[in-house]
Design a protein around this motif. Structure first.
Motif, short mmCIF file in Angstrom:
data_model
loop_
_atom_site.label_atom_id
_atom_site.label_comp_id
_atom_site.label_asym_id
_atom_site.label_seq_id
_atom_site.Cartn_x
_atom_site.Cartn_y
_atom_site.Cartn_z
N ILE A 1 20.67 -39.87 14.73
CA ILE A 1 19.30 -40.31 15.02
C ILE A 1 19.18 -40.74 16.47
CG2 ILE A 1 17.47 -41.90 14.31
CD1 ILE A 1 18.24 -39.80 12.22
N GLY A 2 20.29 -41.14 17.08
CA GLY A 2 20.26 -41.53 18.49
C GLY A 2 19.98 -40.39 19.44
N ILE A 3 20.10 -39.15 18.98
CA ILE A 3 19.83 -37.98 19.82
C ILE A 3 18.33 -37.83 20.08
CG2 ILE A 3 20.09 -35.47 19.98
CD1 ILE A 3 22.74 -36.92 20.13
N TYR A 4 17.48 -38.37 19.18
CA TYR A 4 16.03 -38.22 19.32
C TYR A 4 15.54 -38.83 20.63
CZ TYR A 4 14.90 -36.57 14.57
OH TYR A 4 14.77 -35.84 13.42
N ARG A 5 14.57 -38.14 21.26
CA ARG A 5 13.89 -38.65 22.46
C ARG A 5 12.38 -38.75 22.26
NH1 ARG A 5 16.92 -38.28 27.28
NH2 ARG A 5 19.04 -37.52 26.94
N SER A 6 11.91 -38.44 21.05
CA SER A 6 10.48 -38.56 20.74
C SER A 6 10.36 -38.97 19.28
CB SER A 6 9.76 -37.24 21.00
OG SER A 6 10.29 -36.20 20.18
N ASN A 7 9.18 -39.42 18.93
CA ASN A 7 8.92 -39.79 17.54
C ASN A 7 8.83 -38.53 16.68
OD1 ASN A 7 8.68 -42.49 18.41
ND2 ASN A 7 6.50 -42.17 18.88
N ASP A 8 9.11 -38.70 15.40
CA ASP A 8 9.12 -37.55 14.51
C ASP A 8 8.73 -38.00 13.10
OD1 ASP A 8 9.52 -35.02 13.53
OD2 ASP A 8 11.71 -35.08 13.57
N ASP B 1 17.27 -44.36 3.15
CA ASP B 1 18.10 -44.82 4.26
C ASP B 1 17.25 -45.45 5.36
OD1 ASP B 1 20.87 -44.20 3.66
OD2 ASP B 1 20.28 -42.08 3.72
N PHE B 2 17.73 -46.60 5.84
CA PHE B 2 17.11 -47.31 6.95
C PHE B 2 18.13 -47.33 8.09
CE2 PHE B 2 15.47 -48.81 2.97
CZ PHE B 2 14.10 -48.93 3.17
N ASN B 3 17.67 -46.93 9.29
CA ASN B 3 18.62 -46.67 10.37
C ASN B 3 18.21 -47.34 11.68
OD1 ASN B 3 19.08 -44.73 12.92
ND2 ASN B 3 20.81 -44.43 11.53
N ILE B 4 19.23 -47.77 12.42
CA ILE B 4 19.08 -48.13 13.82
C ILE B 4 20.18 -47.41 14.59
CG2 ILE B 4 20.46 -50.25 13.52
CD1 ILE B 4 18.85 -51.44 15.86
N SER B 5 19.83 -46.83 15.71
CA SER B 5 20.80 -46.07 16.50
C SER B 5 20.57 -46.29 17.99
CB SER B 5 20.74 -44.58 16.16
OG SER B 5 19.42 -44.10 16.32
N LEU B 6 21.63 -46.14 18.75
CA LEU B 6 21.62 -46.41 20.18
C LEU B 6 22.11 -45.19 20.95
CD1 LEU B 6 23.39 -49.91 20.10
CD2 LEU B 6 20.93 -49.43 19.87
N ASN B 7 21.49 -44.96 22.09
CA ASN B 7 21.91 -43.93 23.04
C ASN B 7 22.41 -44.64 24.30
OD1 ASN B 7 22.01 -42.10 25.20
ND2 ASN B 7 20.18 -40.98 24.57
N GLY C 1 10.55 -38.47 6.00
CA GLY C 1 11.22 -39.28 7.01
C GLY C 1 10.37 -39.52 8.23
N ILE C 2 10.71 -40.58 8.94
CA ILE C 2 10.01 -40.90 10.19
C ILE C 2 11.00 -41.53 11.16
CG2 ILE C 2 9.25 -43.17 9.32
CD1 ILE C 2 6.63 -42.64 10.96
N VAL C 3 10.89 -41.15 12.42
CA VAL C 3 11.75 -41.66 13.49
C VAL C 3 10.87 -42.24 14.58
CG1 VAL C 3 13.50 -41.10 15.23
CG2 VAL C 3 13.53 -39.93 13.02
N PHE C 4 11.23 -43.44 15.03
CA PHE C 4 10.58 -44.05 16.18
C PHE C 4 11.59 -44.14 17.31
CE2 PHE C 4 8.36 -45.88 12.49
CZ PHE C 4 7.06 -45.52 12.80
N ALA C 5 11.34 -43.39 18.38
CA ALA C 5 12.24 -43.35 19.53
C ALA C 5 11.69 -44.27 20.62
CB ALA C 5 12.37 -41.92 20.05
N ASN C 6 12.50 -45.20 21.07
CA ASN C 6 12.10 -46.18 22.07
C ASN C 6 12.90 -45.99 23.35
OD1 ASN C 6 10.31 -48.17 20.38
ND2 ASN C 6 12.14 -47.78 19.14
N ASN C 7 12.23 -45.48 24.39
CA ASN C 7 12.86 -45.22 25.68
C ASN C 7 13.04 -46.53 26.44
OD1 ASN C 7 13.63 -44.31 28.22
ND2 ASN C 7 12.24 -42.55 28.18
N MET C 8 14.29 -46.85 26.76
CA MET C 8 14.60 -48.09 27.45
C MET C 8 14.69 -47.91 28.96
SD MET C 8 14.65 -49.77 24.71
CE MET C 8 15.11 -51.41 25.29
N GLY C 9 14.48 -46.67 29.44
CA GLY C 9 14.53 -46.41 30.88
C GLY C 9 15.76 -45.62 31.26
N ARG C 10 15.58 -44.64 32.13
CA ARG C 10 16.68 -43.75 32.48
C ARG C 10 17.73 -44.42 33.34
NH1 ARG C 10 14.66 -39.03 36.38
NH2 ARG C 10 16.92 -38.70 36.34
N TYR C 11 17.43 -45.55 33.94
CA TYR C 11 18.40 -46.22 34.81
C TYR C 11 19.17 -47.32 34.08
CZ TYR C 11 15.75 -43.71 38.32
OH TYR C 11 15.13 -42.73 39.04
#
Length: 515
Positions: free
Chosen positions: A65-72, A226-232, A106-116
């Motif tokens: 799930i951490g691979i996602y970069r947009s909501n789905d 399933d309930f998930n939290i993932s990090l990139n 299913g639903i995914v919420f992707a939260n962008n924390m900034g590229r830097y």
């Protein structure tokens, strides 16, 4: 003179915590899962643990799930057909069960924390998945090489050796089925006049080669949430945690009967038939931990690793049985015996799982995935209701007759053009049982569905098609699985098994939106 004998013993929702009400085969059935999920996941044979980017990886490698970069958001529907072909005594029987299902949401919420930032994305996801479906029917008949009466006698004589005589426990105005030391199969046989008291136990009148018939129907399934939290982390390390909740519902109805013969007799009108209904319901939970790493900065090659804790179930079993027999003794006796309905609560712990995966992409056209998963079924454990400890004898049976399951999954996706993709996959899983495995009812077991099947290795082939628009996507997946098994209507070392082939076709369609 015809005499009708009615024995009705009503034990509605009686709690019997000390009897054996489950089997090795229940534990394995509830531990193994189907290949299910989105059509893309199915089309690639589920080999997406290291590739990620699909909601179904929430249940295999949560780091995907951490691979996602947009909501789905997506949903899937399916249609499946399960066929069992059984061969015995020169006869062939084919049974089909068809079923439509709502497979996933299913639903995914992707939260962008900034590229830097080192932490690039924090993603949250939820997925419902129909992880197991039990729908199937089976039938067979023919002249057997042994009789179920022997199993009744083994149970009755096992009780007798421990000091429990059915003659003392049964009869008019006695609830023989309520006694915690009484096995229900033996009790049905005794009350149905199918066994004869002899010196030192019980015997029977008939030959060991009856003509038998069998029919069973199973339905229900396991719903997985399933309930998930993932990090990139720096687009090279992905970590994920999924908490799974499970809702299990299993039902089985079976009929087994024998047309009995006296030794050297050419004709006989005597027979009996046992009808068994069984329900198992409950809920459970587990935890799944995942890691995906991209070891080479300039390469899309990925390695995945996931660990699943056991699923901890609290389950309730209800069962009841009827026996109908026509027996000619000094006079004809027709017996209807009803065991009543019994309810028992128990706990089940499924095995842990280890998943190792590889993933690689070539440009934007080709994605390749491979997975190996190990599930040690000898770690299946049964416990009585809370505070009553483990089911020691049953757990020993699990340890003696089940084994570790090795699963290999391979998958590929090729983008013919950016909007259209073709997918293919293959799975191979080893058998869950040792060849000598059998269904042991125990001297006080209340199960009267004596049938069981020892399945061999499973092969699964998959195909898929996909369309990707700017936001909307649609996928179609197909899987075909196939395995053989030895089927036994009851346990007897002299019984020749029926040869059965299980085939299942499953078509799933997914509609989704990325935003």
């Amino acid at each position: 003179m015809v005499m009708k004998k009615y024995i009705i013993v009503v034990l509605s929702l009686l709690f019997l915590g000390t009897v054996k009400a489950q089997s090795l085969y229940d534990g394995v059935e509830f531990s193994n899962k189907n290949l299910s999920g989105t059509a893309r996941f199915v089309g690639m044979g589920g080999a997406m643990g290291a590739l990620g980017g699909d909601i179904s990886t929430i249940g295999t490698n949560p780091a995907g799930i951490g691979i996602y970069r947009s909501n789905d958001v997506m949903t899937s529907f399916s249609f499946s057909s399960h066929e069992i072909e059984t061969k015995y005594d020169g006869n062939k029987f084919t049974n089909n069960r068809n079923r439509g299902n709502f497979d996933n949401f299913g639903i995914v919420f992707a939260n962008n924390m900034g590229r830097y930032n080192a932490l690039r994305f924090v993603n949250f996801a939820f997925n419902y998945n129909r992880s197991k479906t039990f729908y199937k029917t089976r039938e067979m008949n023919g002249q057997l090489t042994a009789t179920q009466l022997d199993q009744m006698l083994d149970q009755a004589n096992g009780m007798y050796d421990l000091g429990y005589d059915l003659q003392d426990l049964g009869g008019e105005n006695k609830d023989i089925f309520a006694h915690p030391a009484v096995g229900w199969l033996a009790a049905l046989g005794y009350e149905g006049l199918l066994m004869d008291p002899i010196a030192g136990g019980y015997g029977t009148f008939w030959d060991d080669a009856p003509i038998s018939s069998f029919y069973s129907k199973e339905w229900g399934g396991i719903n997985q949430y399933d309930f998930n939290i993932s990090l990139n982390l720096i687009d090279r390390i992905y970590l994920g945690l999924s908490i799974g909740a499970y809702d299990l519902n299993y039902k089985k109805y079976s009929i087994y009967g024998e047309h009995l013969f006296y030794p050297d007799a050419l004709e006989s009108d005597e027979s009996y038939e046992i009808h068994t209904s069984k329900w198992i319901d409950g809920a459970g939970f587990d935890f799944k931990f995942g890691l995906i790493a991209r070891p080479f900065e300039d390469s899309p090659f990925r390695i995945g690793l996931a660990f699943h804790t056991p699923t901890y179930y609290k389950l309730t079993l209800e069962t009841e049985a009827y026996l109908f027999s026509d027996v000619y003794l000094d006079e004809m006796i027709e017996s209807d015996v009803y065991s009543g309905k019994m309810r028992s609560d128990f706990r089940l712990r499924t095995p842990w799982k280890l998943n190792v995966s590889l993933g690689h992409t070539i440009g934007t056209q080709l994605a390749l995935g491979a997975e190996y998963e190990y599930q040690d079924n000898t770690n299946i454990k049964f416990k009585y209701r809370e505070g009553d400890g483990p089911m020691t004898s049953l757990n020993k049976m699990v340890d003696d007759f089940s084994k570790g399951v090795h699963t290999l999954r391979l998958g590929a996706e090729y983008n013919v053009i950016p909007q259209f993709a073709f997918r293919v996959g293959y799975n191979y899983s080893t058998s869950s049982y040792k060849k000598e495995a059998f269904k042991d009812l125990g001297y006080n077991g209340i199960e009267t569905d004596t049938d069981y099947a020892n399945g061999e290795d499973l092969h699964r082939f998959t195909l898929g098609l996909g369309y990707r628009g700017r936001s909307f996507y649609a996928d179609l997946g197909y899987q075909y699985n196939h395995y053989k098994e030895d089927f036994y209507a009851f346990d007897n070392k002299h019984l020749v098994p029926a040869k059965a082939t299980n085939s299942r076709s499953h078509v799933v369609m997914t509609l989704g939106l990325r935003f």
